[in-house]
Design a protein around this motif. Structure first.
Motif, PDB file in Angstrom:
ATOM      1  N   TYR A  20       0.828  -1.207   0.000  1.00  0.00           N
ATOM      2  CA  TYR A  20       0.000   0.000   0.000  1.00  0.00           C
ATOM      3  C   TYR A  20       0.864   1.259   0.000  1.00  0.00           C
ATOM      4  N   LEU A  21       1.769   1.346   0.963  1.00  0.00           N
ATOM      5  CA  LEU A  21       2.557   2.579   1.079  1.00  0.00           C
ATOM      6  C   LEU A  21       3.556   2.719  -0.073  1.00  0.00           C
ATOM      7  N   LYS A  25      -0.953   3.586  -2.584  1.00  0.00           N
ATOM      8  CA  LYS A  25      -1.272   4.933  -2.084  1.00  0.00           C
ATOM      9  C   LYS A  25      -0.985   5.965  -3.180  1.00  0.00           C
ATOM     10  N   GLU A  29      -3.589   8.549  -5.276  1.00  0.00           N
ATOM     11  CA  GLU A  29      -3.382   9.992  -5.419  1.00  0.00           C
ATOM     12  C   GLU A  29      -3.293  10.410  -6.889  1.00  0.00           C
ATOM     13  N   TYR A 236       3.351   7.271   9.337  1.00  0.00           N
ATOM     14  CA  TYR A 236       2.372   7.266   8.243  1.00  0.00           C
ATOM     15  C   TYR A 236       0.936   7.365   8.743  1.00  0.00           C
TER      16      TYR A 236
END
Ligand code: TRP
Length: 318
Positions: A20-21, A25, A29, A236
């Motif tokens: 995800y990170l 993610k 965006e 985070y």
């Protein structure tokens, strides 16, 4: 017209916070700045032996993870690679342009061949041709990927140029969009990247229940690097003020590991709660997920058809 962006991800099982990170993610965006397509690279996952049941389950799980994490079918095309006719056709054309030694020197091919010496199949070798087709079929210019995929994108550029030189200019120069460096480290080995291959204790899956998450964080290694990793993970999801105070306590040698872990468990669960609720919703409504993927594939197919026709025309197939 917003610029076109595309990326794919293989269904390999539990999506975790590192994925995800490190990638998703960023995709979420990017949806507001580009005209985006995201697809589940199910054809690519056939290059490693996988059972029918696992392929189906992992594909569905990946779709609901992506939806829960914020890939929005109203903004982006979300589809399964195998549902769009054209990826494999264009891959064939690229296969006929790419010299075998170029494929043989790809790092991913070499790594996977060593990892599975009993299954060095032709699909594994020609994997980058299919990847180039995934991108160029839509004339996408921007491709968000991790560092490990840069070599494949370089080959995509080479193939586009070769095609353009031989058949006439058609494909754009693609550009990698590198994720901002969010390389999350493993919970059970502070020197290694969070990864499924290091076992369940290495990662926090998007779908892990609160008890499992709590257990995994409590067991996380606490050597100096390990603490730094936990602090980073905290940053985070936690409040910036609290992040600051935890960091300064660490620098003064006053940080209690138990406190850090308790705080981290709290913010991780808070972060994941709404995501897991969405995930559960989709899990309980598989027909809705199916519909999203089918509609995504339809829209992608429209674009693919137009471009493939022109490509075939340039090549002399039609
Ligand atoms: N090979 C990529 C990976 O392992 C997945 C992928 C397949 C991909 N096709 C793509 C990524 C096209 C970007 C664009 O991560």
């Amino acid at each position: 017209m917003p610029k076109k962006l595309i990326s794919g991800i293989k269904p390999t099982g539990h999506m975790h916070l590192g994925n995800y990170l490190g990638a998703i993610k960023n995709w979420v965006e990017l949806q507001d700045q580009y005209s985006c397509s995201f697809f589940i690279a199910d054809l690519h996952s056939l290059t490693i032996k996988i059972s029918k049941e696992d392929l189906q389950k992992q594909t569905f799980d990946l779709a609901i993870d992506l939806l829960a994490l914020g890939i929005n079918p109203k903004k982006s095309f979300l589809f399964k690679q195998s549902e769009v006719v054209g990826h494999t056709e264009l891959a064939w054309i690229f296969n006929c342009l790419v010299p075998v030694p170029e494929l043989e020197r790809m790092t991913q091919f070499k790594d996977e061949s060593l990892r599975h010496p009993e299954n060095v199949n032709a699909g594994l070798l020609t994997y980058p041709s299919l990847q180039a087709a995934d991108i160029l079929l839509y004339l996408a210019e921007f491709v968000p990927v991790g560092e490990d995929q840069v070599q494949h994108l370089e080959l995509t550029r080479v193939l586009a140029r070769k095609f353009n030189n031989r058949y006439g200019h058609f494909f754009p120069e693609i550009k990698p969009v590198l994720s901002p460096a969010r390389r999350l480290m493993s919970l059970n080995d502070s020197a290694k990247k969070m990864s499924k291959s290091l076992g369940e204790a290495s990662y926090i899956a998007i779908a892990d229940d609160p008890e499992t998450i709590s257990k995994k964080i409590k067991k996380a290694v606490t050597d100096e690097q390990g603490i730094k990793n936990l602090l980073e993970l905290y940053s985070y999801f936690g409040h910036p003020e609290k992040t600051k105070s935890l960091n300064s306590a660490f620098q003064k040698g006053k940080l209690m590991n138990v406190e850090l872990k308790e705080e981290l468990i709290k913010v991780t669960l808070d972060f994941l709660k709404p995501i897991q609720e969405k995930r559960t919703y989709f899990q309980d409504h598989p027909k809705e997920v199916e519909k999203i993927l089918v509609e995504g594939a339809k829209k992608a197919q429209n674009e693919a058809d137009k471009n493939l026709k022109k490509i075939k025309n340039l090549v002399g197939l039609i």
